[in-house]
Structures are given as structure tokens and as C-alpha cells.
Design a protein around this motif. Structure first.
Motif, PDB file in Angstrom:
ATOM      1  N   ALA A 124       0.821  -1.212   0.000  1.00  0.00           N
ATOM      2  CA  ALA A 124       0.000   0.000   0.000  1.00  0.00           C
ATOM      3  C   ALA A 124       0.851   1.256   0.000  1.00  0.00           C
ATOM      4  N   PHE A 125       2.124   1.108   0.399  1.00  0.00           N
ATOM      5  CA  PHE A 125       3.003   2.276   0.424  1.00  0.00           C
ATOM      6  C   PHE A 125       3.357   2.709  -0.993  1.00  0.00           C
ATOM      7  N   ASP A 126       3.677   3.983  -1.115  1.00  0.00           N
ATOM      8  CA  ASP A 126       4.279   4.491  -2.332  1.00  0.00           C
ATOM      9  C   ASP A 126       5.554   3.678  -2.613  1.00  0.00           C
ATOM     10  N   LYS A 127       5.911   3.519  -3.872  1.00  0.00           N
ATOM     11  CA  LYS A 127       7.039   2.658  -4.241  1.00  0.00           C
ATOM     12  C   LYS A 127       8.331   3.071  -3.529  1.00  0.00           C
ATOM     13  N   GLU A 128       8.573   4.378  -3.480  1.00  0.00           N
ATOM     14  CA  GLU A 128       9.814   4.862  -2.869  1.00  0.00           C
ATOM     15  C   GLU A 128       9.818   4.610  -1.357  1.00  0.00           C
ATOM     16  N   VAL A 129       8.693   4.867  -0.719  1.00  0.00           N
ATOM     17  CA  VAL A 129       8.579   4.651   0.725  1.00  0.00           C
ATOM     18  C   VAL A 129       8.755   3.164   1.033  1.00  0.00           C
TER      19      VAL A 129
END
Lengths: 180, 152
Positions: free
Chosen positions: B39-44
Motif C-alpha cells: 500500500a506504500f508508495d514505491k519509494e517509501v
């Protein structure tokens, strides 16, 4: 005091018959050896014992230069410590204009920590000076750290001392009035 | 955005740390942790995985805090300079604390996650007396903490 037997240390740095001077002055510098890690993040990488420095000396009575702090006084090591950097701390304010002394109280546990700047000459290094830390009046050393300042009940005070020492290295100053 | 069930994550971590069957659980359940962090942004997510994989000995408490903190990072990411998210380092102290820190021209920020309980937030200003030291134990506002971490 016994005589210095290390020939690589200049005679001007030997203590001989000289007495410690337990007053400091605003503007005086303290020189400390630092690793690259300590310089980048002193909050984490600084120990709370063996906080050795060299003091510069009072006005008109200079007793050491910045580079002198790289002389090793350990007879079993190299003459110079070349893998460390020098961090020069300038004294900005002092208690009663002469000493650095802080008492920190943990209101929850009742524990008390003290930090005191002491001129502590050793035979080969007269300018040797330490930030001595006390945990409930016990002098914190490498040997007793785990049972004193390193113990769980001292966590809060440990963090406050880390903050205080971290401020010194980040701002390159010693300030009696900084708030931890 | 997918809702994260922290209790569920905590239960899974407990199982994965079991001395007897931890490895078996780990294989079975790590795919679920993946689902959560999906669910996180790819970078996070990449940053979360880097830390998580770098320190396999993190305690249950530290893992729990890490997930909550990165959830907050994920939420605030769109509101901060994206470069700030990349500009922090991490390490494990000799006392087993997980430390996230940032050093900028403004000062030094540390988030110290204890192995058992509590987070310490420290900011040391490079130039003046605007230093901050907070010990956080309960009812931690992770979004606020995330903002503080990336502010200076």
C-alpha cells in the motif's frame, strides 16, 4: 606526580611539578579527538565516559596547541593518532564565569546526573581535561557504565547528557546556558 | 489507500519470532507483510524494505514502530519536498536502538527507537538554542513525528 617516560611527547606538555588549574575562561578552547562517525552524529556515537580533551589554557598561559591532542599517551600504541579528526570546542559561557558544571534531575525516578569539566593532568599530558559524568554521585567509568549511566533507570538522563554533548560537537562550543 | 491492521501485523511478528517455528512462519507470513507494505508508495516501500532487511534482529516493538512510522511517511510524502525522504540515514546503536537520522545545514535530527519501548526525538540546532529533546512513550502521533523528522 610520576615522570613521563614517553619520548615522543614534547617536554612542554609534560606535567612535572605543575598543578591543575580548576578554572576555565570564556574564549578558551578544548580540543577533542573525534571519529568521522562522532562528527556526523554525536548524539549517538559519543560515549558517556572517557571524555578526554586537551585544554588550550588561560589567556597569557597557553599550555597546548590544537594538534597536541593527536599525541598518544598510551605506551602500547603509535606515537600519533592519525585516524581521528580534531574537534575544537570554544567555551562560550561558564558558571560563575569560571567552571562548567551541570546537574540534571529525572523527576520520575529521582536520579541525578552531573557533568563537570575538570582539568586532570597526567604525567605526559598536562593539558589533559575531562568532562566527568556522575550518576547519583558515582563517577561513571568504562567499568561501571552498565550498572550506572548505562542502566535502564538512567535512560532519560542518558539521553539528556547525549543531547548536551551532541550540542557541543555540532555547534563546536561549550555553553553553560544550553538547555538539555 | 489500504487500511493497515496493526494488531494483525503485531501478531504476525510474534509468530515469526518464535524460536521453534519462526522460520516456517516467516516464509508463510512475509508475503502478508509484503501485502501490507504494497500500500506504500514505491519509494517509501523501498526505504522501508531496506531498513527492515538491513536489521533482521529488530525487536517486535521496533518493527511495529517502523511500520507505523513508514505509514506516516507515506501519508506526508506528497506534502514535503520528496528529496527529504531520501536524505536520512539509519543504524543500530550498541544498545540495540534503531536510529533514523538526518544531518543538514540547519541541524541534526535523531529518531531513536528503543528495543523495548519508547521513542526519543532529538533535534540539535547547528547555530542557536532551538534544540529539542522529547521522550515519547504512549499515544504517539506518528504523522506529527514524521513531520518533525523531515522539517529541519
Amino acid at each position: 606526580m610520576e615522570e613521563c617516560t614517553l619520548v615522543h611527547i614534547p617536554k612542554r606538555l609534560n606535567t612535572c611539578e605543575r598543578q591543575a588549574i580548576q578554572i576555565f575562561e570564556v574564549g578558551e578552547k578544548l580540543f577533542r579527538r573525534c571519529t568521522a562517525e562522532q562528527l556526523e552524529n554525536p548524539f549517538i556515537n559519543i560515549s558517556l565516559y572517557d571524555l578526554s580533551h586537551n585544554r588550550e589554557g588561560l589567556t597569557g598561559e597557553k599550555i597546548s596547541e590544537e594538534a597536541d591532542v593527536l599525541y598518544s599517551v598510551d605506551p602500547d600504541s603509535e606515537n600519533h593518532i592519525l585516524d581521528k579528526k580534531i574537534c575544537a570546542l570554544e567555551i562560550k559561557t561558564l558558571k560563575d564565569n569560571t567552571i562548567y558544571f551541570k546537574e540534571l534531575v529525572d523527576e520520575t525516578t529521582g536520579n541525578i546526573a552531573k557533568i563537570s569539566l575538570l582539568h586532570a593532568p597526567i604525567p605526559c599530558m598536562y593539558p589533559h581535561t575531562v568532562f566527568q559524568i556522575y550518576a547519583n554521585e558515582i563517577e561513571v567509568t568504562r567499568g561501571n557504565y552498565g550498572g550506572t549511566m548505562g542502566s535502564k533507570p538512567f535512560k532519560e538522563l542518558r539521553n539528556r547528557i547525549r543531547q548536551e554533548l551532541g550540542i557541543m560537537i555540532v555547534r563546536k562550543e561549550v555553553n553553560q546556558n544550553s538547555i538539555s | 489507500m489500504m487500511e493497515i491492521d496493526f494488531d494483525q501485523v503485531k501478531r504476525k511478528e510474534e509468530l515469526m519470532q518464535s524460536e521453534i517455528a519462526g522460520d516456517s512462519y516467516k516464509d508463510f507470513l512475509s508475503s502478508d507483510l509484503d501485502t501490507i507494505t504494497q500500500a506504500f508508495d514505491k519509494e517509501v516501500r523501498g526505504l522501508f524494505q531496506t531498513i527492515s532487511f538491513s536489521y533482521p534482529s529488530l525487536t517486535e516493538y521496533q518493527n511495529d514502530v517502523l511500520i507505523r512510522l513508514f505509514t506516516a511517511f507515506d501519508i506526508i510524502k506528497s506534502q514535503i519536498d520528496p528529496d527529504r525522504l531520501k536524505a536520512f540515514k539509519h543504524l543500530i546503536s550498541e544498545d540495540g536502538e534503531l536510529i533514523l537520522y538526518r544531518r543538514t545545514d540547519i541541524g541534526l535530527t535523531n529518531l531513536v527507537i528503543d528495543s523495548e519501548e519508547g521513542i526519543t526525538y532529538s533535534f540539535i540546532s547547528a547555530t542557536d538554542n532551538l534544540d529539542i529533546l522529547n521522550s515519547l512513550l504512549e499515544d504517539i502521533d506518528y504523522e506529527r513525528l514524521a513531520y518533525c523528522f523531515f522539517t529541519n
